[in-house]
Design an enzyme around this catalytic site. Structure first.
Site, PDB file in Angstrom:
ATOM      1  N   ASP A   7      40.881 -25.132   9.851  1.00 25.26           N
ATOM      2  CA  ASP A   7      40.087 -25.562   8.706  1.00 25.26           C
ATOM      3  C   ASP A   7      38.685 -24.959   8.911  1.00 25.26           C
ATOM      4  O   ASP A   7      38.337 -24.558  10.029  1.00 25.26           O
ATOM      5  CB  ASP A   7      40.050 -27.091   8.667  1.00 25.26           C
ATOM      6  CG  ASP A   7      39.127 -27.616   7.583  1.00 25.26           C
ATOM      7  OD1 ASP A   7      39.165 -27.073   6.463  1.00 25.26           O
ATOM      8  OD2 ASP A   7      38.362 -28.562   7.867  1.00 25.26           O
ATOM      9  N   ASP A   9      35.170 -26.101   7.157  1.00 27.78           N
ATOM     10  CA  ASP A   9      34.051 -27.061   7.211  1.00 27.78           C
ATOM     11  C   ASP A   9      34.376 -28.215   8.161  1.00 27.78           C
ATOM     12  O   ASP A   9      35.405 -28.878   8.019  1.00 27.78           O
ATOM     13  CB  ASP A   9      33.747 -27.603   5.813  1.00 27.78           C
ATOM     14  CG  ASP A   9      33.322 -26.501   4.841  1.00 27.78           C
ATOM     15  OD1 ASP A   9      32.772 -25.484   5.296  1.00 27.78           O
ATOM     16  OD2 ASP A   9      33.557 -26.664   3.627  1.00 27.78           O
ATOM     17  N   SER A  16      29.074 -30.824   5.128  1.00 28.79           N
ATOM     18  CA  SER A  16      28.036 -31.521   4.378  1.00 28.79           C
ATOM     19  C   SER A  16      28.692 -32.325   3.280  1.00 28.79           C
ATOM     20  O   SER A  16      29.602 -31.831   2.602  1.00 28.79           O
ATOM     21  CB  SER A  16      27.077 -30.503   3.750  1.00 28.79           C
ATOM     22  OG  SER A  16      26.281 -31.154   2.772  1.00 28.79           O
ATOM     23  N   TYR A  19      28.506 -30.552   0.012  1.00 24.55           N
ATOM     24  CA  TYR A  19      29.146 -29.232  -0.024  1.00 24.55           C
ATOM     25  C   TYR A  19      28.250 -28.181   0.648  1.00 24.55           C
ATOM     26  O   TYR A  19      27.027 -28.265   0.567  1.00 24.55           O
ATOM     27  CB  TYR A  19      29.482 -28.771  -1.456  1.00 24.55           C
ATOM     28  CG  TYR A  19      30.475 -29.674  -2.151  1.00 24.55           C
ATOM     29  CD1 TYR A  19      31.830 -29.387  -2.136  1.00 24.55           C
ATOM     30  CD2 TYR A  19      30.036 -30.827  -2.793  1.00 24.55           C
ATOM     31  CE1 TYR A  19      32.735 -30.229  -2.761  1.00 24.55           C
ATOM     32  CE2 TYR A  19      30.942 -31.679  -3.417  1.00 24.55           C
ATOM     33  CZ  TYR A  19      32.294 -31.370  -3.396  1.00 24.55           C
ATOM     34  OH  TYR A  19      33.189 -32.203  -4.005  1.00 24.55           O
ATOM     35  N   THR A  50      40.926 -23.100   3.844  1.00 26.51           N
ATOM     36  CA  THR A  50      39.841 -24.022   3.497  1.00 26.51           C
ATOM     37  C   THR A  50      39.884 -24.452   2.031  1.00 26.51           C
ATOM     38  O   THR A  50      40.053 -23.616   1.138  1.00 26.51           O
ATOM     39  CB  THR A  50      38.466 -23.381   3.868  1.00 26.51           C
ATOM     40  OG1 THR A  50      37.400 -24.239   3.467  1.00 26.51           O
ATOM     41  CG2 THR A  50      38.275 -22.021   3.240  1.00 26.51           C
ATOM     42  N   ASP A 126      39.678 -31.361  10.790  1.00 22.71           N
ATOM     43  CA  ASP A 126      38.892 -32.585  10.981  1.00 22.71           C
ATOM     44  C   ASP A 126      39.256 -33.637   9.950  1.00 22.71           C
ATOM     45  O   ASP A 126      38.636 -34.697   9.897  1.00 22.71           O
ATOM     46  CB  ASP A 126      37.383 -32.280  10.931  1.00 22.71           C
ATOM     47  CG  ASP A 126      36.915 -31.900   9.529  1.00 22.71           C
ATOM     48  OD1 ASP A 126      37.643 -31.158   8.849  1.00 22.71           O
ATOM     49  OD2 ASP A 126      35.826 -32.349   9.115  1.00 22.71           O
TER      50      ASP A 126
HETATM   51 MG    MG Z   1      37.094 -29.990   7.143  1.00 28.80          MG
END
Ligand code: MG
Ligand code: ZN
Length: 182
Positions: A7, A9, A16, A19, A50, A126
């Protein structure tokens, strides 16, 4: 099968709640770039899948995504690594597409791009939906505590059936170490 799917982010760069909308806001997590380079050097293919619904929501233009990804690629290349496949879902949940994780569409795109099966590849995320997308495509899920990971873990500690690492760097340490000792 030497393929690791990441992944973006919260795994490679800081997440964030508002975004990540520009290259300036795209900030790598400590050790993540070097970890990707180590995977490349150890003969792994490195792929990224992603969700980028900020595109579909009109929060940033496609050019901004290109700039973020150019920044990421440049850093990985400088560290001696390579991103072998990079796919994203631009849709919002309302679009009901088949690529927004937890759907496995992005994993299938990676398979097509690389010309190999993602079965038994590692998928590192995550969020629960990262792991679910991977599991649906036969990947082995790994959770990291960075990004939304810790919150996720606290909410799903009983149902979660995946090894947990502090961050991507720690997972890669473990993966490469286990290989050497095999
Ligand atoms: Mg993520
Ligand atoms: Zn999609």
């Amino acid at each position: 099968m030497k393929l690791v799917i990441l992944d973006r982010d919260g795994v490679i760069n800081q997440d964030s709640d508002n975004y990540v909308k520009s290259a300036a806001e795209w900030i790598p997590l400590p050790g993540s770039i070097e970890a990707m380079a180590r995977l490349s050097r150890a003969g792994y293919q490195v792929a990224i899948a992603t969700n980028q619904s900020g595109l579909g929501r009109g929060l940033f233009p496609a050019t901004a995504l290109t700039e973020m990804h150019n920044k990421m690629k440049t850093l990985v290349t400088k560290a001696g690594g390579r991103i072998d496949a990079l796919v994203w879902c631009p849709h919002t949940p309302d679009d009901q597409c088949d690529c927004r994780k937890p759907a496995p569409g992005l994993i299938y795109q990676i398979e097509q791009h690389l010309g190999l099966s993602a079965k038994n590849a590692w998928i590192v995320g995550d969020s629960l939906r990262d792991l679910e997308a991977g599991i649906a495509a036969g990947c082995k899920p790994v959770l990291v505590k960075t990004g939304k990971g810790l919150r996720m873990l606290e909410k799903n500690s009983e149902s979660l059936n995946a090894p947990v690492f502090d961050d991507l760097a720690q997972f890669v340490d473990q993966l490469l170490q286990t290989e050497i000792s095999e």
